[in-house]
Design a protein around this motif. Structure first.
Motif, PDB file in Angstrom:
ATOM      1  N   LEU B  84       0.733  -1.160  -0.055  1.00  0.00           N
ATOM      2  CA  LEU B  84       0.157   0.052   0.040  1.00  0.00           C
ATOM      3  C   LEU B  84       0.893   1.345   0.070  1.00  0.00           C
ATOM      4  CD1 LEU B  84      -2.736  -1.110   2.428  1.00  0.00           C
ATOM      5  CD2 LEU B  84      -3.270  -0.523  -0.031  1.00  0.00           C
ATOM      6  N   TRP B  93      -3.675   3.046  -6.341  1.00  0.00           N
ATOM      7  CA  TRP B  93      -4.400   2.897  -4.856  1.00  0.00           C
ATOM      8  C   TRP B  93      -5.210   4.255  -4.769  1.00  0.00           C
ATOM      9  CZ3 TRP B  93      -4.020  -1.752  -4.754  1.00  0.00           C
ATOM     10  CH2 TRP B  93      -2.930  -2.493  -4.786  1.00  0.00           C
ATOM     11  N   TYR B  97      -9.144   4.233  -4.287  1.00  0.00           N
ATOM     12  CA  TYR B  97      -9.759   5.006  -3.235  1.00  0.00           C
ATOM     13  C   TYR B  97     -10.881   5.810  -3.482  1.00  0.00           C
ATOM     14  CZ  TYR B  97      -9.190   6.713   1.613  1.00  0.00           C
ATOM     15  OH  TYR B  97      -9.106   6.959   2.946  1.00  0.00           O
ATOM     16  N   GLN B  98     -10.934   6.248  -4.487  1.00  0.00           N
ATOM     17  CA  GLN B  98     -12.097   7.133  -4.912  1.00  0.00           C
ATOM     18  C   GLN B  98     -13.553   6.325  -5.164  1.00  0.00           C
ATOM     19  OE1 GLN B  98     -11.063  10.263  -4.651  1.00  0.00           O
ATOM     20  NE2 GLN B  98      -8.835   9.384  -4.677  1.00  0.00           N
ATOM     21  N   VAL B 100     -16.427   3.942  -4.418  1.00  0.00           N
ATOM     22  CA  VAL B 100     -17.207   3.098  -3.408  1.00  0.00           C
ATOM     23  C   VAL B 100     -17.085   1.861  -3.347  1.00  0.00           C
ATOM     24  CG1 VAL B 100     -19.612   3.020  -2.574  1.00  0.00           C
ATOM     25  CG2 VAL B 100     -18.996   5.013  -3.770  1.00  0.00           C
ATOM     26  N   ARG B 103     -13.435   0.978  -1.742  1.00  0.00           N
ATOM     27  CA  ARG B 103     -13.568   1.514  -0.428  1.00  0.00           C
ATOM     28  C   ARG B 103     -14.373   0.391   0.593  1.00  0.00           C
ATOM     29  NH1 ARG B 103     -12.225   6.898   0.918  1.00  0.00           N
ATOM     30  NH2 ARG B 103     -12.520   6.434   3.071  1.00  0.00           N
ATOM     31  N   LEU B 104     -15.702   0.024  -0.017  1.00  0.00           N
ATOM     32  CA  LEU B 104     -16.335  -1.004   0.931  1.00  0.00           C
ATOM     33  C   LEU B 104     -15.505  -2.261   0.971  1.00  0.00           C
ATOM     34  CD1 LEU B 104     -19.246  -1.174   2.032  1.00  0.00           C
ATOM     35  CD2 LEU B 104     -19.904  -2.341  -0.107  1.00  0.00           C
ATOM     36  N   GLU B 105     -14.628  -2.607  -0.055  1.00  0.00           N
ATOM     37  CA  GLU B 105     -13.842  -3.676  -0.100  1.00  0.00           C
ATOM     38  C   GLU B 105     -12.774  -3.738   1.016  1.00  0.00           C
ATOM     39  OE1 GLU B 105     -13.088  -6.761  -0.794  1.00  0.00           O
ATOM     40  OE2 GLU B 105     -11.012  -6.781  -0.747  1.00  0.00           O
ATOM     41  N   HIS B 106     -12.529  -2.312   1.682  1.00  0.00           N
ATOM     42  CA  HIS B 106     -11.455  -1.965   2.615  1.00  0.00           C
ATOM     43  C   HIS B 106      -9.929  -2.391   2.169  1.00  0.00           C
ATOM     44  CE1 HIS B 106     -11.008  -1.577   7.236  1.00  0.00           C
ATOM     45  NE2 HIS B 106     -10.438  -0.567   6.729  1.00  0.00           N
ATOM     46  N   ASN B 108      -7.580  -0.767   1.694  1.00  0.00           N
ATOM     47  CA  ASN B 108      -6.655   0.113   2.234  1.00  0.00           C
ATOM     48  C   ASN B 108      -6.163  -0.283   3.698  1.00  0.00           C
ATOM     49  OD1 ASN B 108      -9.135   0.986   2.856  1.00  0.00           O
ATOM     50  ND2 ASN B 108      -8.071   2.862   3.374  1.00  0.00           N
ATOM     51  N   ASN B 109      -6.739  -1.611   4.075  1.00  0.00           N
ATOM     52  CA  ASN B 109      -6.407  -1.775   5.225  1.00  0.00           C
ATOM     53  C   ASN B 109      -5.113  -3.103   4.997  1.00  0.00           C
ATOM     54  OD1 ASN B 109      -6.651  -4.458   7.353  1.00  0.00           O
ATOM     55  ND2 ASN B 109      -7.247  -2.803   8.207  1.00  0.00           N
ATOM     56  N   SER B 110      -4.170  -3.035   5.777  1.00  0.00           N
ATOM     57  CA  SER B 110      -2.810  -3.612   5.834  1.00  0.00           C
ATOM     58  C   SER B 110      -3.116  -5.007   5.603  1.00  0.00           C
ATOM     59  CB  SER B 110      -1.789  -2.956   6.571  1.00  0.00           C
ATOM     60  OG  SER B 110      -2.349  -3.394   7.908  1.00  0.00           O
ATOM     61  N   ILE B 111      -3.982  -5.491   6.666  1.00  0.00           N
ATOM     62  CA  ILE B 111      -4.122  -6.901   6.941  1.00  0.00           C
ATOM     63  C   ILE B 111      -4.903  -7.692   5.586  1.00  0.00           C
ATOM     64  CG2 ILE B 111      -5.441  -8.617   8.347  1.00  0.00           C
ATOM     65  CD1 ILE B 111      -3.804  -7.623  10.617  1.00  0.00           C
TER      66      ILE B 111
END
Lengths: 595, 172
Positions: B84, B93, B97-98, B100, B103-106, B108-111
């Motif tokens: 990331l 990314w 990130y723009q 929806v 973003r719902l998939e998440h 941007n979370n490291s795990i």
């Protein structure tokens, strides 16, 4: 293809997805309720409870019923209780994990409602009520026993006398030993003998005269050195004496300082009446300020939330990782929005005085991203007990380094009743009724707090004093206070959120000073006269001893003067009589002596 | 445990194609290693149901990978963070990130990112390796196992009896 695809699997998937959806819908309300209670409790430090939370998807919205926020200092009381909160959520932003509310309605807000069960989450240490600790520092009207006071007190005058006495003794010893070292009678006798010897040498003709010139030169230098040494010692002695006499002069004013100190200590000074309004009202106002500062400190982390979390405006920003939850990396958004924003909140409050209505704009945890401050206005007219109330302000954290919060409160025609102003045992004061117009400005910049308030109180009915009061002072106070019908009040608060300095002033100071000032002044004068004569009697002998000690120095001064005079005399005698100046004038070629 | 082992043996020894078993196992790897409540898992679940993958292998794999996922969290976190914050991928990314859905998939979370990259990266190699192993097992090991004395004893045991019962149920 049929070998790898099972179409009935699609049906199973739909059923499984539908079951998961139903479970989500069934449990989501409870989950939202739990989240709100959990986050609220953590933020407030006392239990936050919600009766129900109802999340709807089409259209996206949330309705909360009976939200109770416990007062952390009084766990059996709700600081705030809200009957209904309704908000419409922006569904698309919700999918982006952003809670954006265009308009929220908060209905029936009540303050200070009782709770059925304690809302404490940790043990609450009950603070002693400030009013119970409060005691007025009234001037005393009983003249204390002067003899006892002087026995107990450590007087500055006595301390100075003792110190000067000790220094005089040391100086005397010093100068007595110095006198022994300085040129005295023995040296004088020696010089006289040398002068006599020179006279004899004069009778030995020209050769004797010329041989004696060197001796005269040497003798003259010796005597002059001795005179120099004596004059230096005399000057030093005179300076020391001047210093000691200055201390003696200062000592003469010490009894006056002692009298002032004792008058203040035994409360016989009229200065005690200078700020009675601070004493009467300062405690109550200080308590309000501290309570306000405490609540502000609780709200502040949410206002500064963006600083703690990072706005993601300048590139990827990583939040602190949590075990098993990972870390969120945030990227720049095309149209940045805070994670939490309520654009407009309409609030209706049910207070004891009636209903207040207000609007709050831009409630968010991330003002730098939004670029707008949180502002609020509340007002109410024709309320019970107050003609009008207006409250407005702004929490501006758009530039976190230059955050500034300010609030203005204005109340007109506020009915005051049954307010205890002083619970002092000697002089209780209560405000039975009255009307007040109050205006207050509060500003918080960083940790610095400044507030200015002014009030005009009218139609006042004050009750003061207790039955059977025999003190003429408190009786005079009571009489003056009960006659007051109008007062103006100024309050200033400066300091930090943790430590505030409150200054109050009002007409009350002038009124009370006028009522009892003469009485206190007369008593203070009487006490002053008594203490003055007692101190004078106490220091009479030590002062006499001091003067005697000073007279001992007269001998030393005289001795030094005499020595200088005698040495001057011998030098003069050497120059005028001992040298054969007349014979030398007769010498051919105008011979001149080398001195 | 005995039933689980019996199931495994039954699956391996059945007529099911090796590809169906290994695909079920690999799909289970994605769902098991990545956080369960992720949008991509819904898609994987759809694929599991639509494709004729072996469900027994899928559920066994799910139990196995869910168990080890927690132990691998620190690795996923490091991997996800590296991916990331890689400068070369920043624009990708940022554009995702723009969206929806992303973003719902998440993502941007490291795990989420770390475990997804890890499981997708291992998907094809694991699939091929499992295919190979199952074939080898059936060709060489299974025939040899049947002849061993241990297997003879095993066939006379309660475990084998259970296995047979299960087989009988399946054939009903």
């Amino acid at each position: 293809m049929g070998k790898w695809i099972r179409w009935w699997g699609l049906g199973v998937f739909v059923v499984v997805a539908a079951i998961l959806g139903c479970v989500w819908i069934f449990f989501i309300d409870g989950w939202v309720k739990y989240l709100i209670e959990q986050a609220g409790t953590e933020a407030v430090g006392a239990r936050v409870e919600l009766d129900t939370a109802d999340l709807t998807l089409f259209p996206a919205g949330l309705m909360l019923s009976r939200l109770q926020v416990t007062d952390p200092r009084e766990p059996m009381t709700n600081a705030v209780e809200i009957a209904n909160v309704t908000m419409g959520l922006n569904g698309l932003n919700l999918l982006r994990r952003k809670i954006i509310v265009e308009e929220m309605t908060v209905e029936d807000v009540r303050l200070g409602t009782p709770r059925a069960i304690s809302g404490a989450i940790r043990e609450v240490t009950l603070q002693e009520k400030e009013s119970e600790m409060f005691s007025l520092d009234l001037p005393s009207l009983e003249v204390p026993d002067v003899k006892n006071i002087l026995e107990q007190e450590d007087l500055e005058t006595i301390r100075l006398i003792e110190s000067l006495k000790a220094d005089l003794k040391t100086e005397k010893d010093t100068w007595e030993s110095r006198l022994k070292e300085l040129p005295g009678k023995a040296q004088l006798t020696e010089y006289k003998q040398r002068v006599k010897n020179l006279k004899k040498a004069k009778k030995g003709g020209l050769k004797g005269i010329l041989g004696g010139v060197g001796e005269v030169q040497s003798l003259k230098q010796d005597i002059e050195q001795e005179i120099q040494s004596l004059k230096g010692a005399k000057k030093e002695f005179e300076e020391k004496m001047a210093f000691l006499r200055t201390r003696l002069d200062q000592l003469k004013t010490a009894p006056k300082r002692d009298i002032q100190h004792l008058q203040a200590k035994y409360n016989m000074s009229p200065e005690g009446l200078a700020n009675m309004s601070q004493a009467l009202l300062g405690g109550q106002i200080g308590s309000w300020v501290r309570e306000g500062a405490e609540w502000y400190e609780r709200v502040k982390p949410f206002l500064e939330g963006a600083q703690a979390l990072g706005s993601g405006e300048t590139g990827p920003e990583v939040h602190k990782p949590l075990r098993g939850k990972g870390a969120d990396v945030h990227f720049k958004e095309a149209r940045p929005l805070p994670d939490f924003l309520i654009r407009k909140t309409k609030v209706s409050m049910s207070m004891g005085v009636g209903d207040l209505a207000g609007t709050i704009l831009n409630i968010t945890t991330d003002q730098p991203t939004l670029g707008q401050p949180t502002t609020f206005t509340f007002s109410g007219d024709q309320l019970k007990g107050v003609k009008s109330v207006a409250l407005e302000g702004a929490f501006n954290h758009v530039v976190p380094a230059d955050a500034k919060d300010q609030m203005t409160l204005q109340a007109k025609g506020y009915e005051l009743s049954n307010l205890v102003l002083s619970q002092d045992k000697k002089w209780p004061v209560a405000l039975s009724s009255g009307l007040g117009d109050v205006k207050m400005n509060v500003e918080v910049k960083g940790q610095a707090l400044t507030a200015h308030g002014s009030g005009h109180l009218r139609n006042l009915h004050l009750a003061a004093g207790r039955e059977g009061d025999t003190s003429p002072l408190t009786k005079a106070f009571s009489s003056a206070v009960t006659d007051i019908s109008e007062l103006s009040l100024q309050a200033n608060v400066a300091g930090t959120l943790e430590q505030q300095d409150i200054t109050l002033s009002s007409d009350l100071d002038r009124i009370l000073k006028k009522a009892a000032g003469k009485m206190v002044n007369d008593l203070a004068a009487k006490f002053g006269a008594e203490i003055q004569s007692a101190i004078a009697a106490k220091i009479a002998k030590p002062m006499q001893d001091l003067k005697k000690n000073f007279s001992a120095f007269d001998g030393i001064a005289g001795d030094l003067t005499e020595r200088v005079t005698q040495h001057d005399g011998i030098l003069k005698s050497l120059l005028e009589k001992t040298l054969p100046t007349k014979s030398l004038k007769d010498l051919p070629g105008g011979f001149k002596l080398p001195f | 445990m005995i039933k689980l082992l019996a199931k495994l043996l039954r699956v391996l020894n059945s007529e099911t194609q090796p590809g169906q078993i290994s695909l079920g196992f690999c799909f289970a790897m994605i769902i098991g290693l990545t956080p369960l409540l992720s949008l991509h898992n819904l898609l994987v679940l759809l694929l599991v149901f639509i494709f004729r993958v072996n469900l027994a292998a899928f559920f066994m794999g799910l139990a196995l990978f869910t168990g080890i996922a927690y132990l691998l969290d620190p690795l996923f976190h490091q991997l996800g963070l590296a991916v990331l914050t890689a400068l070369s991928l920043e624009s990708l990314w940022t554009s995702l990130y723009q969206s929806v859905w992303w973003r719902l998939e998440h993502f941007n979370n490291s795990i989420v990112m770390g475990s997804l990259v890890f499981s997708i990266g291992l998907f094809v190699p694991t699939l091929l390796l499992l295919n190979l192993l199952i074939r080898r097992y059936r060709q060489h090991v299974l025939a040899w196992v049947h002849k061993t004395k241990i297997m003879q004893v095993f066939k006379a045991s309660k475990l084998y009896e259970t296995y047979q019962t299960l087989s009988a149920w399946r054939n009903v």
